[in-house]
Design an enzyme around this catalytic site. Structure first.
Site, mmCIF file in Angstrom:
data_model
loop_
_atom_site.group_PDB
_atom_site.id
_atom_site.type_symbol
_atom_site.label_atom_id
_atom_site.label_comp_id
_atom_site.label_asym_id
_atom_site.label_seq_id
_atom_site.Cartn_x
_atom_site.Cartn_y
_atom_site.Cartn_z
ATOM 1 N N GLU A 59 0.806 -1.222 0.000
ATOM 2 C CA GLU A 59 0.000 0.000 0.000
ATOM 3 C C GLU A 59 0.842 1.276 0.000
ATOM 4 O O GLU A 59 0.505 2.248 -0.672
ATOM 5 C CB GLU A 59 -0.939 0.005 1.211
ATOM 6 C CG GLU A 59 -2.108 -0.961 1.110
ATOM 7 C CD GLU A 59 -1.792 -2.337 1.643
ATOM 8 O OE1 GLU A 59 -0.598 -2.619 1.869
ATOM 9 O OE2 GLU A 59 -2.730 -3.137 1.845
ATOM 10 N N HIS A 128 -10.461 -4.365 11.159
ATOM 11 C CA HIS A 128 -11.291 -4.161 9.978
ATOM 12 C C HIS A 128 -12.582 -3.397 10.270
ATOM 13 O O HIS A 128 -13.406 -3.228 9.363
ATOM 14 C CB HIS A 128 -11.670 -5.506 9.348
ATOM 15 C CG HIS A 128 -10.505 -6.313 8.899
ATOM 16 N ND1 HIS A 128 -9.768 -7.098 9.765
ATOM 17 C CD2 HIS A 128 -9.936 -6.460 7.682
ATOM 18 C CE1 HIS A 128 -8.809 -7.708 9.092
ATOM 19 N NE2 HIS A 128 -8.886 -7.334 7.826
#
Length: 323
Positions: A59, A128
Site C-alpha cells: 500500500e 477491519h
C-alpha cells in the site's frame, strides 16, 4: 431517477468520471476481476483495462505512486481495501499529498482520492471495523468526506475526483447495500464542505453521519411521541466542516448533541464541539454533548455493536438534554 445501493452509486460515479476525463484511473488490490472486496469497481476493468490497475500488497508504494501521478496531471483514485489500512499509507497522505501545494508555493496541486470502507457492522474485528476519520483531523491540506446515502455517495465522489486537493473518502460498509433513490447528472454533484439539514426541528440540534445518522432516523417516531423536536444534520464533509449550517441551527434550538461512531476520546466531534461552544455560547441552554464508542479496540463478531452508540443511548441522551 433509479434505485441504487451505495455500491452501485459509487460505481456509477466512477464510471461517469472515467468517461468524462481520461486522466482518471483506479488503483487498488483486487479491483479488476474481483471488483474490489465489496464490489465497488465491478465491471470497470472491462471498459478500461489499462486504467483499472490491480496492485500488490504494498500500500505505501502504491499510494506514493498515486501522489506522483497526481503531480503530473492524472487524477488517481486509490482504493484502500479497508480504511483501517490507511495507517500503511499515512506518510503518503499526511506528509506528501497534503503538503504539495504549500511546498510548491501553489505551483502544483495533488488531485488524488483515497477511498475505502470504514466502521462497524460486519463483525470482522479490531483491524477491519474501525472508524478512522479522527486520525486525520490534525493534518492541514486534506479534505475528508463521508456519505450517508447513495445519492450523496454519487455526488460527493464526483466532486472529490474533480477537486484539485487530496480527498479522503470514507464509505461505511454497513450502508453499502442499503438502497436509495439516486438522480444522476451534472446537477447532482454535492459540494464538498456543505452539510445537509435532514430534518428541521426546534428543541435540539443533532449532528451525525453514516450509521449513526441511520440510527437516529429510526428514533424519530419515539422522540416525536415524547414531544421532542429534533433538527438533524448530516455533516457529509468532516474537513472542512460546515460550521455555518450547524451554528445557525444551534442558535435556533439552543442545544447540540454530536454522535460519532469512532472512539469518543480524541474524536473529531470534540474539536467541533469546542468551536461551537465558543461561537454560540450565548445561545446555548446547556453544554454541548458528545457520544462515541468506548475507548477500547473493537471486539470480534456481534460484540462490536456494544462498543458504539446505540439507539437506546442516543435516545436517553437526547431526552436528558431536552429535559
Amino acid at each position: 431517477m433509479a434505485e441504487m445501493t451505495m455500491i452501485q452509486a459509487l460505481n456509477t460515479a466512477l464510471k461517469e468520471e472515467m468517461e468524462r476525463d481520461e486522466n482518471v484511473f483506479l488503483m487498488g488490490e483486487d479491483i479488476r476481476e474481483m471488483g474490489s472486496t465489496f464490489g465497488v469497481t465491478t465491471g470497470l476493468y472491462k471498459i478500461w483495462p489499462d486504467r483499472v490497475i490491480n496492485t500488490p500488497l504494498a500500500e505505501a508504494g502504491t499510494a506514493n505512486m498515486c501522489v506522483g501521478a497526481a503531480l503530473y496531471g492524472k487524477r488517481p483514485v486509490f482504493e484502500i481495501m479497508f480504511a483501517d489500512f490507511s495507517t500503511l499509507i499515512y506518510d503518503a497522505i499526511v506528509n506528501q499529498a497534503s503538503k504539495m501545494r504549500y511546498m510548491s508555493h501553489g505551483k502544483v496541486c495533488c488531485p488524488v482520492v483515497f477511498r475505502g470502507p470504514q466502521g462497524a457492522g460486519g463483525g470482522i474485528g479490531a483491524h477491519h471495523s474501525q472508524t478512522v476519520d479522527s486520525w486525520f483531523m490534525n493534518a492541514p491540506g486534506l479534505k475528508m468526506v463521508e456519505p450517508s446515502t447513495p445519492q450523496d455517495a454519487y455526488g460527493l465522489m464526483k466532486a472529490s475526483i474533480r477537486d484539485n486537493n487530496p480527498v479522503l473518502f470514507w464509505e461505511h460498509k454497513a450502508l453499502y447495500r442499503v438502497p436509495g433513490d439516486v438522480q444522476t447528472g451534472e446537477d447532482q454533484i454535492v459540494p464538498i464542505g456543505k452539510a445537509k439539514v435532514c430534518k428541521e426541528g426546534t428543541d435540539i440540534t443533532v449532528v451525525a453521519g453514516q450509521l449513526m445518522l441511520m440510527r437516529i432516523f429510526k428514533l424519530l417516531p419515539e422522540l416525536e411521541k415524547a414531544g421532542i423536536s429534533i433538527e438533524l444534520i448530516d455533516p457529509r464533509t468532516i474537513k472542512p466542516f460546515d460550521y455555518e449550517t450547524v451554528e445557525a441551527s444551534v442558535r435556533k434550538t439552543g442545544r447540540l448533541l454530536m454522535v460519532a461512531e469512532g472512539c469518543r476520546e480524541g474524536n473529531w466531534t470534540a474539536d467541533i464541539a469546542s468551536n461551537i461552544g465558543e461561537t454560540c455560547y450565548n445561545a446555548l441552554k446547556g453544554p454541548v454533548r458528545r457520544l462515541g464508542a468506548i475507548d477500547s479496540p473493537i471486539p470480534y463478531a456481534t460484540a462490536e455493536l456494544f462498543m458504539i452508540p446505540s439507539e437506546d443511548s442516543i435516545a436517553k441522551t437526547i431526552k436528558e438534554m431536552v429535559k
